[in-house]
Design a protein around this motif. Structure first.
Motif, mmCIF file in Angstrom:
data_model
loop_
_atom_site.group_PDB
_atom_site.id
_atom_site.type_symbol
_atom_site.label_atom_id
_atom_site.label_comp_id
_atom_site.label_asym_id
_atom_site.label_seq_id
_atom_site.Cartn_x
_atom_site.Cartn_y
_atom_site.Cartn_z
ATOM 1 N N UNK A 5 36.744 28.977 48.966
ATOM 2 C CA UNK A 5 37.024 28.009 47.886
ATOM 3 C C UNK A 5 37.033 26.622 48.508
ATOM 4 N N UNK A 6 36.241 25.730 47.939
ATOM 5 C CA UNK A 6 36.242 24.357 48.448
ATOM 6 C C UNK A 6 36.375 23.374 47.294
ATOM 7 N N UNK A 7 36.718 22.182 47.654
ATOM 8 C CA UNK A 7 36.676 21.097 46.667
ATOM 9 C C UNK A 7 35.733 20.036 47.214
ATOM 10 N N UNK A 8 35.185 19.231 46.329
ATOM 11 C CA UNK A 8 34.371 18.104 46.784
ATOM 12 C C UNK A 8 34.353 17.042 45.695
ATOM 13 N N UNK A 9 33.877 15.883 46.085
ATOM 14 C CA UNK A 9 33.783 14.789 45.114
ATOM 15 C C UNK A 9 32.342 14.652 44.663
ATOM 16 N N UNK A 10 32.173 14.572 43.361
ATOM 17 C CA UNK A 10 30.826 14.414 42.814
ATOM 18 C C UNK A 10 30.324 13.001 43.098
ATOM 19 N N UNK A 45 35.160 15.518 40.265
ATOM 20 C CA UNK A 45 35.586 16.533 41.235
ATOM 21 C C UNK A 45 34.888 17.855 40.959
ATOM 22 N N UNK A 46 34.616 18.562 42.047
ATOM 23 C CA UNK A 46 34.134 19.940 41.949
ATOM 24 C C UNK A 46 35.105 20.838 42.691
ATOM 25 N N UNK A 71 30.116 15.005 47.942
ATOM 26 C CA UNK A 71 30.485 14.561 49.300
ATOM 27 C C UNK A 71 31.939 14.922 49.567
ATOM 28 N N UNK A 72 32.366 14.656 50.794
ATOM 29 C CA UNK A 72 33.763 14.840 51.207
ATOM 30 C C UNK A 72 34.292 16.231 50.863
ATOM 31 N N UNK A 73 33.477 17.233 51.123
ATOM 32 C CA UNK A 73 33.902 18.589 50.798
ATOM 33 C C UNK A 73 34.968 19.066 51.777
ATOM 34 N N UNK A 74 35.869 19.868 51.231
ATOM 35 C CA UNK A 74 36.975 20.356 52.049
ATOM 36 C C UNK A 74 37.229 21.822 51.687
ATOM 37 N N UNK A 75 37.294 22.681 52.693
ATOM 38 C CA UNK A 75 37.583 24.100 52.409
ATOM 39 C C UNK A 75 39.067 24.233 52.115
#
Ligand SMILES: Cc1cc2nc3c(=O)[nH]c(=O)nc-3n(C[C@H](O)[C@H](O)[C@H](O)COP(=O)(O)O)c2cc1C
Length: 135
Positions: A5-10, A45-46, A71-75
């Motif tokens: 599961x990750x998040x990132x900024x669109x 956000x994704x 960008x700036x994806x984070x697990x």
């Protein structure tokens, strides 16, 4: 198998058409790669769950990180698993209110260091419960 599961900024200029294209690409490619999951998006956000063979998921994650639409994806979580949570979805999509996703994002950012892999399942259930009640 693993679940990630990750998040990132669109990207700032992301459009509805971009999201449609991402989902179309994902549904086509993920079947071939034996990957299932869900993409949650709202505002800029994704959050995405990718589950499947370890190598396939990690390769896909690298591809996504290099995609200029985010960008700036984070697990947030990564864990071995022998059972899929999204077996029926080559890539499900949940559109969420930007403010709600931001709240989940902040909560999960804070929780990252404290959550053990063993509690991943419960954390994911909680995440989905919060998403459902936010709709
Ligand atoms: C937030 C986000 C999520 C994505 N999720 C997936 C995915 O689950 N599967 C996939 O194949 N591509 C996904 N993509 C697209 C990939 O980054 C990449 O553009 C695509 O896999 C290239 O496909 P192609 O080789 O068929 O052109 C995603 C892109 C973004 C920005």
């Amino acid at each position: 198998m693993i679940r990630l599961l990750y998040s990132s900024q669109a990207a700032q200029d992301i459009t509805e058409q971009d999201i449609t294209n991402i989902l179309e690409q994902s549904r086509k490619n993920n079947i071939d790669a034996d990957i299932t999951g869900v993409l949650v998006y709202g505002g800029h956000l994704f959050m995405q769950v990718l589950e499947g063979p370890e190598l396939a998921v990690l390769k896909k994650y690298v591809t996504i990180c290099e995609d200029s639409r985010n960008s700036l994806s984070k697990i947030i979580y990564i864990s071995y698993t022998d059972k899929r949570m999204f077996a029926d979805w080559s890539m499900g999509a949940i559109q969420c209110k930007p403010v709600t996703l931001q709240k989940i994002f902040d909560l999960n950012s804070r929780a990252t260091e404290t959550i053990e892999p063993a509690s991943f399942r419960e954390a994911m259930r909680d995440f989905l419960r919060r998403l459902n009640s936010a709709k």
